[in-house]
Design a protein around this motif. Structure first.
Motif, PDB file in Angstrom:
ATOM      1  N   UNK A 131       6.640  11.276  -4.348  1.00 24.14           N
ATOM      2  CA  UNK A 131       6.752  10.788  -2.969  1.00 24.14           C
ATOM      3  C   UNK A 131       6.740   9.254  -2.975  1.00 24.14           C
ATOM      4  N   UNK A 132       7.577   8.651  -2.157  1.00 21.46           N
ATOM      5  CA  UNK A 132       7.686   7.188  -2.168  1.00 21.46           C
ATOM      6  C   UNK A 132       8.005   6.653  -0.783  1.00 21.46           C
ATOM      7  N   UNK A 133       7.642   5.406  -0.575  1.00 20.03           N
ATOM      8  CA  UNK A 133       7.946   4.681   0.657  1.00 20.03           C
ATOM      9  C   UNK A 133       8.576   3.349   0.282  1.00 20.03           C
ATOM     10  N   UNK A 134       9.655   2.989   0.960  1.00 18.06           N
ATOM     11  CA  UNK A 134      10.319   1.696   0.772  1.00 18.06           C
ATOM     12  C   UNK A 134      10.365   0.988   2.122  1.00 18.06           C
ATOM     13  N   UNK A 135       9.989  -0.278   2.137  1.00 15.83           N
ATOM     14  CA  UNK A 135       9.998  -1.029   3.391  1.00 15.83           C
ATOM     15  C   UNK A 135      10.499  -2.454   3.115  1.00 15.83           C
ATOM     16  N   UNK A 136      11.375  -2.954   3.971  1.00 17.53           N
ATOM     17  CA  UNK A 136      11.960  -4.278   3.806  1.00 17.53           C
ATOM     18  C   UNK A 136      11.288  -5.257   4.762  1.00 17.53           C
ATOM     19  N   UNK A 137      10.859  -6.407   4.240  1.00 17.09           N
ATOM     20  CA  UNK A 137      10.173  -7.412   5.052  1.00 17.09           C
ATOM     21  C   UNK A 137      10.770  -8.790   4.794  1.00 17.09           C
ATOM     22  N   UNK A 138      10.441  -9.723   5.691  1.00 12.59           N
ATOM     23  CA  UNK A 138      10.896 -11.099   5.540  1.00 12.59           C
ATOM     24  C   UNK A 138      10.041 -11.828   4.509  1.00 12.59           C
ATOM     25  N   UNK A 139      10.676 -12.714   3.743  1.00 13.38           N
ATOM     26  CA  UNK A 139       9.964 -13.505   2.748  1.00 13.38           C
ATOM     27  C   UNK A 139       9.143 -14.626   3.387  1.00 13.38           C
ATOM     28  N   UNK A 140       9.583 -15.126   4.529  1.00  6.16           N
ATOM     29  CA  UNK A 140       8.986 -16.306   5.141  1.00  6.16           C
ATOM     30  C   UNK A 140       7.487 -16.114   5.354  1.00  6.16           C
ATOM     31  N   UNK A 141       6.700 -17.090   4.913  1.00  5.34           N
ATOM     32  CA  UNK A 141       5.242 -17.125   5.105  1.00  5.34           C
ATOM     33  C   UNK A 141       4.507 -16.024   4.358  1.00  5.34           C
ATOM     34  N   UNK A 142       5.174 -15.309   3.468  1.00  2.24           N
ATOM     35  CA  UNK A 142       4.544 -14.189   2.773  1.00  2.24           C
ATOM     36  C   UNK A 142       4.190 -14.585   1.340  1.00  2.24           C
ATOM     37  N   UNK A 143       2.903 -14.622   1.040  1.00  2.00           N
ATOM     38  CA  UNK A 143       2.429 -14.975  -0.293  1.00  2.00           C
ATOM     39  C   UNK A 143       1.760 -13.796  -1.001  1.00  2.00           C
ATOM     40  N   UNK A 144       1.224 -12.863  -0.218  1.00  2.53           N
ATOM     41  CA  UNK A 144       0.580 -11.693  -0.807  1.00  2.53           C
ATOM     42  C   UNK A 144       0.662 -10.528   0.168  1.00  2.53           C
ATOM     43  N   UNK A 145       0.507  -9.316  -0.367  1.00  2.56           N
ATOM     44  CA  UNK A 145       0.581  -8.109   0.454  1.00  2.56           C
ATOM     45  C   UNK A 145      -0.630  -7.233   0.177  1.00  2.56           C
ATOM     46  N   UNK A 146      -1.324  -6.851   1.250  1.00  5.26           N
ATOM     47  CA  UNK A 146      -2.406  -5.878   1.168  1.00  5.26           C
ATOM     48  C   UNK A 146      -1.805  -4.494   1.448  1.00  5.26           C
ATOM     49  N   UNK A 147      -2.033  -3.542   0.548  1.00  5.20           N
ATOM     50  CA  UNK A 147      -1.580  -2.168   0.753  1.00  5.20           C
ATOM     51  C   UNK A 147      -2.790  -1.344   1.206  1.00  5.20           C
ATOM     52  N   UNK A 148      -2.651  -0.665   2.350  1.00  7.94           N
ATOM     53  CA  UNK A 148      -3.721   0.146   2.902  1.00  7.94           C
ATOM     54  C   UNK A 148      -3.140   1.494   3.323  1.00  7.94           C
ATOM     55  N   UNK A 149      -4.017   2.488   3.482  1.00 11.04           N
ATOM     56  CA  UNK A 149      -3.519   3.804   3.876  1.00 11.04           C
ATOM     57  C   UNK A 149      -4.567   4.571   4.674  1.00 11.04           C
ATOM     58  N   UNK A 150      -4.100   5.595   5.344  1.00 11.49           N
ATOM     59  CA  UNK A 150      -4.988   6.549   5.982  1.00 11.49           C
ATOM     60  C   UNK A 150      -4.450   7.947   5.671  1.00 11.49           C
ATOM     61  N   UNK A 151      -5.351   8.927   5.612  1.00  9.47           N
ATOM     62  CA  UNK A 151      -4.938  10.286   5.298  1.00  9.47           C
ATOM     63  C   UNK A 151      -4.759  11.089   6.578  1.00  9.47           C
ATOM     64  N   UNK A 152      -4.108  12.242   6.454  1.00 10.07           N
ATOM     65  CA  UNK A 152      -3.871  13.071   7.628  1.00 10.07           C
ATOM     66  C   UNK A 152      -5.109  13.856   8.049  1.00 10.07           C
ATOM     67  N   UNK A 153      -6.228  13.688   7.331  1.00 11.66           N
ATOM     68  CA  UNK A 153      -7.456  14.374   7.714  1.00 11.66           C
ATOM     69  C   UNK A 153      -8.339  13.497   8.600  1.00 11.66           C
TER      70      UNK A 153
END
Length: 261
Positions: free
Chosen positions: A139-161
């Motif tokens: 299973x995978x997710x792909x998302x496109x974002x703007x480069x401007x002002x972006x130095x790092x990305x926090x990945x977070x999630x929630x479950x369906x429970x």
């Protein structure tokens, strides 16, 4: 004759409508005028696509990262079984973020993208604990974002429970040149967590790989869970290369019943 002309006019209008609708159908990687909230592609990919060529950061069973060049994306897309960007994607202003669950089950879906604050954006995804068998696909997710002002990305999630939001990990998109490291004083604590795979032990002290000075900050490690745990997050604190202490956070998830096979 009037009826014939009227019928012809209706047919022409219909033809124009369907042509416009076809031409305006959204491309998974089409860049709008504002260029915000682009692709939200969630699907299965071939597991063979997850290799060193995309340089993922791994947090437990998750492989996350970014792709910032057309050639890399096309190679990944070919191995993953995804459609290639067809010349409508501007790699100078945008990049691709991905989340891949390295298990042949469950589902990963897009929840929201939080625009950068002080250089850090946050990609929040949903983890559904369904348990089909996908064999050689992830299973995978792909998302496109703007480069401007972006130095790092926090990945977070929630479950369906219904659990609260879980912080998975963070990646840096722009690293400071090594030659500048010696001119900048090492802060007491790093502004961001570092994943365990980025660390190395030298002479009894811990360093970030390639770093010149002993590490001060926090390191996030992931360990398998037990029982109803999805996994365990271990956060260790270091000062000048020496471990000061650690905390363990259990991530609980309700397991869905297994289907009859």
């Amino acid at each position: 004759m009037k009826k014939l002309i009227t019928l012809s006019s209706i047919l022409c209008i219909c033809a124009v409508f369907f042509t416009v609708a076809k031409d305006n159908s959204p491309s998974p990687f089409a860049v709008g005028k504002e260029g915000a909230n682009l692709a939200k592609l969630s699907r299965l990919i071939n597991s063979a696509a997850v290799d060193k060529s995309i340089k993922p950061s791994e947090f437990g069973s998750f492989a996350v990262g970014m792709i910032g060049a057309k050639k890399t994306w096309q190679a990944f897309a070919a191995k993953a079984g995804l459609a290639k960007a067809r010349g409508v994607f501007n790699w100078d202003t945008h990049l691709v973020l991905y989340v891949i669950l390295k298990k042949n089950t469950n589902r990963v879906g897009f929840h929201k993208w939080i625009e950068p604050k002080k250089g850090t954006g946050e990609l929040v995804f949903e983890l559904s604990l369904i348990e089909p068998d996908y064999q050689d696909r992830y299973p995978a997710l792909v998302h496109v974002v703007k480069r401007a002002d972006l130095k790092s990305v926090q990945f977070s999630f929630r479950t369906d429970s219904g659990e609260h939001l879980q912080k998975l990990g963070m990646i840096n998109l722009k690293q400071s040149p090594v030659k500048e490291a010696s001119t900048v004083p090492t802060p007491l604590f790093s502004p961001h967590d570092v994943s365990g795979d980025k660390m190395e032990l030298r002479g009894g002290l811990w360093y970030v790989k390639g770093g010149a000075k002993p590490f001060s900050g926090r390191v996030t490690l992931w360990a398998p869970g037990h029982g109803n745990e999805i996994g365990r997050q271990v956060v260790k604190t270091y000062v000048k290369g020496k471990e000061q202490g650690s905390k363990v956070f259990r991530i609980i998830g309700k397991q869905a019943p297994r289907p009859n096979r």
